[in-house]
Design a protein around this motif. Structure first.
Motif, PDB file in Angstrom:
ATOM      1  N   LEU A 219     -21.452 -35.961  -8.100  1.00 56.76           N
ATOM      2  CA  LEU A 219     -21.737 -35.243  -9.340  1.00 56.76           C
ATOM      3  C   LEU A 219     -21.268 -36.081 -10.523  1.00 56.76           C
ATOM      4  CD1 LEU A 219     -20.548 -31.610  -8.495  1.00 56.76           C
ATOM      5  CD2 LEU A 219     -22.889 -32.449  -8.570  1.00 56.76           C
ATOM      6  N   LEU A 221     -20.677 -35.396 -14.511  1.00 60.09           N
ATOM      7  CA  LEU A 221     -20.666 -34.434 -15.602  1.00 60.09           C
ATOM      8  C   LEU A 221     -20.461 -35.190 -16.905  1.00 60.09           C
ATOM      9  CD1 LEU A 221     -20.399 -32.625 -13.142  1.00 60.09           C
ATOM     10  CD2 LEU A 221     -18.692 -31.282 -14.345  1.00 60.09           C
ATOM     11  N   LEU A 263     -26.198 -36.377  -8.648  1.00 55.00           N
ATOM     12  CA  LEU A 263     -26.601 -35.188  -9.391  1.00 55.00           C
ATOM     13  C   LEU A 263     -25.972 -35.162 -10.781  1.00 55.00           C
ATOM     14  CD1 LEU A 263     -26.069 -32.663  -6.465  1.00 55.00           C
ATOM     15  CD2 LEU A 263     -28.179 -33.867  -7.073  1.00 55.00           C
ATOM     16  N   PRO A 265     -25.873 -32.340 -13.455  1.00 55.41           N
ATOM     17  CA  PRO A 265     -26.188 -30.996 -13.960  1.00 55.41           C
ATOM     18  C   PRO A 265     -26.094 -30.932 -15.485  1.00 55.41           C
ATOM     19  CG  PRO A 265     -23.985 -31.059 -13.007  1.00 55.41           C
ATOM     20  CD  PRO A 265     -24.618 -32.371 -12.682  1.00 55.41           C
ATOM     21  N   ILE A 297     -26.815 -28.680  -1.918  1.00 52.79           N
ATOM     22  CA  ILE A 297     -27.824 -28.852  -2.967  1.00 52.79           C
ATOM     23  C   ILE A 297     -29.064 -28.016  -2.689  1.00 52.79           C
ATOM     24  CG2 ILE A 297     -27.031 -31.171  -3.537  1.00 52.79           C
ATOM     25  CD1 ILE A 297     -29.387 -32.286  -1.967  1.00 52.79           C
ATOM     26  N   TYR A 301     -27.142 -24.778  -5.909  1.00 55.60           N
ATOM     27  CA  TYR A 301     -26.958 -25.817  -6.931  1.00 55.60           C
ATOM     28  C   TYR A 301     -27.860 -25.539  -8.125  1.00 55.60           C
ATOM     29  CZ  TYR A 301     -27.140 -30.264  -9.368  1.00 55.60           C
ATOM     30  OH  TYR A 301     -27.103 -31.230 -10.346  1.00 55.60           O
ATOM     31  N   PRO A 302     -27.353 -25.660  -9.376  1.00 54.88           N
ATOM     32  CA  PRO A 302     -26.056 -26.235  -9.771  1.00 54.88           C
ATOM     33  C   PRO A 302     -24.908 -25.237  -9.828  1.00 54.88           C
ATOM     34  CG  PRO A 302     -27.348 -25.801 -11.736  1.00 54.88           C
ATOM     35  CD  PRO A 302     -28.207 -25.406 -10.572  1.00 54.88           C
ATOM     36  N   TYR A 303     -25.045 -24.099  -9.147  1.00 50.80           N
ATOM     37  CA  TYR A 303     -23.989 -23.085  -9.128  1.00 50.80           C
ATOM     38  C   TYR A 303     -23.632 -22.672 -10.553  1.00 50.80           C
ATOM     39  CZ  TYR A 303     -23.697 -24.454  -4.232  1.00 50.80           C
ATOM     40  OH  TYR A 303     -24.007 -24.722  -2.922  1.00 50.80           O
ATOM     41  N   MET A 305     -22.379 -24.637 -12.835  1.00 50.76           N
ATOM     42  CA  MET A 305     -22.429 -25.787 -13.752  1.00 50.76           C
ATOM     43  C   MET A 305     -23.744 -25.804 -14.525  1.00 50.76           C
ATOM     44  SD  MET A 305     -20.761 -28.684 -11.271  1.00 50.76           S
ATOM     45  CE  MET A 305     -21.866 -28.204  -9.933  1.00 50.76           C
ATOM     46  N   LYS A 306     -23.809 -25.015 -15.568  1.00 46.67           N
ATOM     47  CA  LYS A 306     -25.019 -24.869 -16.364  1.00 46.67           C
ATOM     48  C   LYS A 306     -24.671 -25.032 -17.842  1.00 46.67           C
ATOM     49  CE  LYS A 306     -26.830 -21.603 -12.939  1.00 46.67           C
ATOM     50  NZ  LYS A 306     -27.314 -20.228 -12.689  1.00 46.67           N
ATOM     51  N   TRP A 309     -22.026 -22.737 -19.045  1.00 45.68           N
ATOM     52  CA  TRP A 309     -20.930 -22.688 -18.095  1.00 45.68           C
ATOM     53  C   TRP A 309     -19.679 -22.055 -18.701  1.00 45.68           C
ATOM     54  CZ3 TRP A 309     -18.683 -27.875 -15.779  1.00 45.68           C
ATOM     55  CH2 TRP A 309     -17.653 -27.580 -14.887  1.00 45.68           C
TER      56      TRP A 309
END
Length: 329
Positions: A219, A221, A263, A265, A297, A301-303, A305-306, A309
């Motif tokens: 991931l 970020l 990934l 997000p 995934i 996903y992305p759970y 983590m948007k 968030w």
């Protein structure tokens, strides 16, 4: 005359460490009332415990910082600048990035912010340097309950910078090997490139590379996603991950490691050119608190983590606590 300070005994220090491990940093009243530790703290107050823990934490961070200074100066290594016509090198402290460039969106702002980079109080109008991020991360880690930390580990923010220098690469890989990252579900790794902070999270590296239930993945970020950092970072990070697998003598097929999902997000974005370090720390806090038991995934996903968030009000409140040692409410 004021109250005379009593020297802490080894027994008291050991009891303090055990109390924090059991109840968490800041739960001083709870530790004092615990029958397991009460007899060890003869006439000690919760303020005494708070002050001693703060001093122990600062000493540990200072010793770790001194150990890091013994590594070959990474500024001597060459590192490619970002593709921008407004790039420029500048001198930084030994504790900071390998090479720091002026922000290529608003280059005049970064210079001004860097001059105040060693203030002792949290100020979101400036960027955090590597030493500060490491210090805040260590304190933040102490606040997490043990059952959460058992699934996580974290790496020093400077290790990726040092890894980028050939003379330090093997040393960094040996340090990572000691962290036994393949036994953890998540590995938290703040890194800095081009004067900007990112958060890497390695998920389920100990699982089969073909697993869908617990997907080994990377991931990234980024609180400044509009700069499109991920395309420039991905090849170097994949090379880094491949070196990690090799150093652990994992028998995984190289082609599978190279195809590991990378990934990015869409997470909340910083509001100015200085907040990236604070965003990374807040990402860490919320991810550790909310990470799923198994990261897949194909299932969720992305759970959390948007883009929405977290709230910026929550971020601001979090930043105000960074320099404050937790005490009982």
């Amino acid at each position: 005359m004021g109250k005379q300070k009593r020297k802490w005994t080894n027994n008291e220090v050991e009891a303090l460490h055990a109390g924090v491990k059991k109840h968490g940093a800041g739960k001083w009243t709870l530790i004092l009332s615990d029958s397991q530790f009460a007899s060890s703290f003869d006439n000690r107050s919760r303020v005494d415990l708070k002050d001693k823990w703060r001093n122990l934490t600062r000493r540990a961070i200072r010793e770790q910082s001194n150990n890091r200074e013994k590594v070959t100066n990474p500024r001597r290594c060459k590192h490619p600048p970002p593709h921008s016509s407004k790039k420029r090198r500048r001198k930084v402290d030994e504790e900071e990035e390998l090479v720091v460039f002026k922000d290529y969106h608003k280059p005049h702002i970064t210079t001004r912010l860097r001059r105040g980079a060693h203030c002792n109080t949290v100020n979101q109008a400036r960027k955090l340097d590597s030493k500060e991020v490491q210090s805040y991360l260590e304190n933040l880690w102490l606040s997490f309950p043990e059952d959460k930390k058992s699934s996580f580990t974290h790496l020093d923010p400077l290790w990726y910078t040092w890894y980028s220098c050939d003379s330090n690469k093997q040393k960094v890989l040996s340090w990572i090997k000691k962290k036994d990252i393949f036994s953890r579900k998540y590995v938290i790794f703040p890194i800095v490139q081009w004067g900007h902070w990112f958060l890497l999270i390695f998920c389920h590296f100990g699982e089969s590379l073909g697993s869908e239930l617990r997907t080994p993945c990377i991931l990234l970020l980024d609180s400044l996603a509009k700069a499109d950092h991920s395309k420039r970072l991905e090849p170097a990070i994949r090379k880094f991950v491949l070196d990690i697998y090799s150093s652990f003598e994992r028998t995984a097929d190289k082609s599978l490691v190279c195809k590991m999902p990378f990934l990015v997000p869409k997470v909340p974005q910083q509001r100015d050119n200085a907040e990236c370090g604070f965003f990374v720390l807040y990402y860490i806090k919320l991810f550790v608190e909310s990470a799923p038991e198994s990261f897949s995934i194909t299932d969720g996903y992305p759970y959390f983590m948007k883009k929405d968030w977290f709230s910026y009000q929550g971020l601001d409140s979090f930043c105000k606590t960074l320099d404050v040692t937790c005490v009982d409410p």
